[in-house]
Design a protein around this motif. Structure first.
Motif, short mmCIF file in Angstrom:
data_model
loop_
_atom_site.label_atom_id
_atom_site.label_comp_id
_atom_site.label_asym_id
_atom_site.label_seq_id
_atom_site.Cartn_x
_atom_site.Cartn_y
_atom_site.Cartn_z
N ALA A 19 22.11 49.59 35.38
CA ALA A 19 23.20 50.52 35.04
C ALA A 19 24.71 50.08 34.45
N ALA A 20 24.89 48.98 35.27
CA ALA A 20 26.08 48.17 34.77
C ALA A 20 26.02 47.35 33.42
N TRP A 21 25.01 46.73 33.42
CA TRP A 21 24.64 46.25 32.20
C TRP A 21 24.59 46.96 31.11
N TRP A 22 23.94 48.12 31.11
CA TRP A 22 23.83 49.18 29.96
C TRP A 22 25.31 49.71 29.49
N PHE A 23 26.11 50.10 30.42
CA PHE A 23 27.50 50.47 30.18
C PHE A 23 28.29 49.30 29.50
N ALA A 24 28.07 48.01 30.04
CA ALA A 24 28.90 46.98 29.94
C ALA A 24 28.55 46.43 28.27
N SER A 25 27.15 46.74 27.89
CA SER A 25 26.79 46.24 26.65
C SER A 25 26.70 47.29 25.52
N ALA A 26 27.17 48.51 25.90
CA ALA A 26 26.75 49.73 25.06
C ALA A 26 27.41 49.41 23.64
N GLY A 27 28.57 48.85 23.58
CA GLY A 27 29.33 48.58 22.28
C GLY A 27 29.33 47.08 21.74
N SER A 28 28.09 46.49 22.23
CA SER A 28 28.21 45.18 21.92
C SER A 28 27.88 44.90 20.34
N THR A 29 28.41 43.96 19.80
CA THR A 29 28.05 43.59 18.40
C THR A 29 27.88 42.21 18.46
N SER A 30 27.77 41.52 19.47
CA SER A 30 27.61 39.99 19.40
C SER A 30 25.94 39.93 19.08
N PHE A 31 25.71 38.96 18.35
CA PHE A 31 24.29 38.50 18.06
C PHE A 31 23.24 37.97 19.12
N PHE A 32 24.22 37.24 19.92
CA PHE A 32 23.50 36.69 21.12
C PHE A 32 23.51 37.59 22.40
N PHE A 33 24.28 38.56 22.30
CA PHE A 33 24.32 39.54 23.45
C PHE A 33 24.30 41.00 23.13
N PRO A 34 22.90 41.32 22.78
CA PRO A 34 22.65 42.62 22.09
C PRO A 34 22.75 43.78 23.13
N PRO A 35 23.07 45.02 22.74
CA PRO A 35 23.16 45.99 23.65
C PRO A 35 21.50 46.17 24.51
N LEU A 36 21.89 46.55 26.01
CA LEU A 36 20.44 46.58 26.78
C LEU A 36 19.63 47.87 26.06
N SER A 37 19.95 48.58 25.48
CA SER A 37 19.06 49.70 24.75
C SER A 37 18.16 48.89 23.78
N GLU A 38 18.67 48.09 22.84
CA GLU A 38 17.88 47.27 22.11
C GLU A 38 16.73 46.27 22.63
N ILE A 39 17.42 45.72 23.74
CA ILE A 39 16.33 44.77 24.90
C ILE A 39 15.25 45.82 25.36
N LEU A 40 15.80 46.87 25.62
CA LEU A 40 14.72 47.65 26.25
C LEU A 40 13.53 48.19 25.50
#
Length: 257
Positions: A19-40
């Motif tokens: 859950a913490a990863w989901w909310f922390a990465s929700a607005g990520s635009t980094s190429f190497f650290f994509p949002p958890l939603s994309e990873i899932l």
């Protein structure tokens, strides 16, 4: 209620971290650290899709074969060495020598001996994870209570009957400790063995995704490895709790007395 508490304690921290990863990465635009939603999404589409049969099952087959081979060899050698001082004195220097060699270093030699197929990968896994199982088996067999051993002799326990009814049950807590350590090593070596001249497998697929800059797939592959390790650990704990129910019951009785 105790079952729900166990489930909550087992899954509570992973759920919080996700859950913490989901909310922390929700607005990520980094190429190497994509949002958890994309990873899932990649995890579901790739790893629970075509890669399940193409990469996950071959890895599980190699893991199971290598681990099973290590268990059979380690238990047989461990019982033999633990029950014979002569055999222990002869084999201990050799085992200490080979135990000190990291299994990945031997991969090129195993490739020459066993080729590039599954045989090489199975041997790498078996060689690496046999040492904790072997050493714990030896120590468990050596630590059999002398009173129990003398009682077994009085009742005529000899040979296979003594091994099955006295030695193995007495050594089983330490044997299972070695089996748990060996399983962790086997998962690591499964990935390492698939980095060398492989055509499929979890390790191969993760490295290929990384080299292709498929970042969500790479993260999804690492999540898949973590999930696999978690499920195997949970399965092992269920088997251990069933096989060592008498031991855990005895420990609880000693603590309560």
């Amino acid at each position: 209620m105790s079952v729900l508490r166990r489930v909550g304690m087992t899954l509570g921290l992973p759920v919080i971290l996700l859950a913490a990863w989901w909310f922390a990465s929700a607005g990520s635009t980094s190429f190497f650290f994509p949002p958890l939603s994309e990873i899932l999404d990649s995890l579901v589409e790739e790893w629970f899709g075509p890669r399940l049969a193409a990469d996950v099952w071959p890895s599980l087959y190699r893991l199971a074969a290598g681990y099973a081979l290590a268990v059979v060899v380690s238990l047989a050698l461990g019982v033999l060495i633990g029950t014979s001082r002569t055999v222990r004195a002869l084999t201990e220097p050799v085992f200490e020598f080979f135990r000190a060699i990291p299994p990945p270093v031997l991969v090129p030699i195993f490739i020459l001996l066993f080729g590039l197929g599954d045989g090489m990968k199975i041997v790498v896994i078996a060689f690496g994870c046999m040492w904790p199982i072997l050493l714990n088996t030896v120590e468990g067999v050596r630590a059999v209570d002398e009173v129990l051993s003398d009682t077994g002799r009085v009742y005529g326990l000899r040979g296979w009957s003594r091994l099955r009814r006295l030695v193995l049950p007495s050594a089983s807590p330490q044997i299972f400790a070695g089996l748990r350590q060996g399983l962790s090593v086997a998962i690591i070596l499964m990935v390492i063995s698939e980095l060398f001249a492989a055509e499929n497998g979890l390790g191969y697929a993760v490295v290929q995704a990384q080299r292709s800059f498929a970042i969500p797939e790479t993260w999804a592959g690492m999540l898949m490895l973590g999930l696999l390790g978690f499920l195997l650990s949970l399965l092992f704990r269920l088997v251990e709790s069933r096989q060592l129910a008498w031991y855990h019951g005895l420990r609880r009785a000693q603590r309560s007395s």
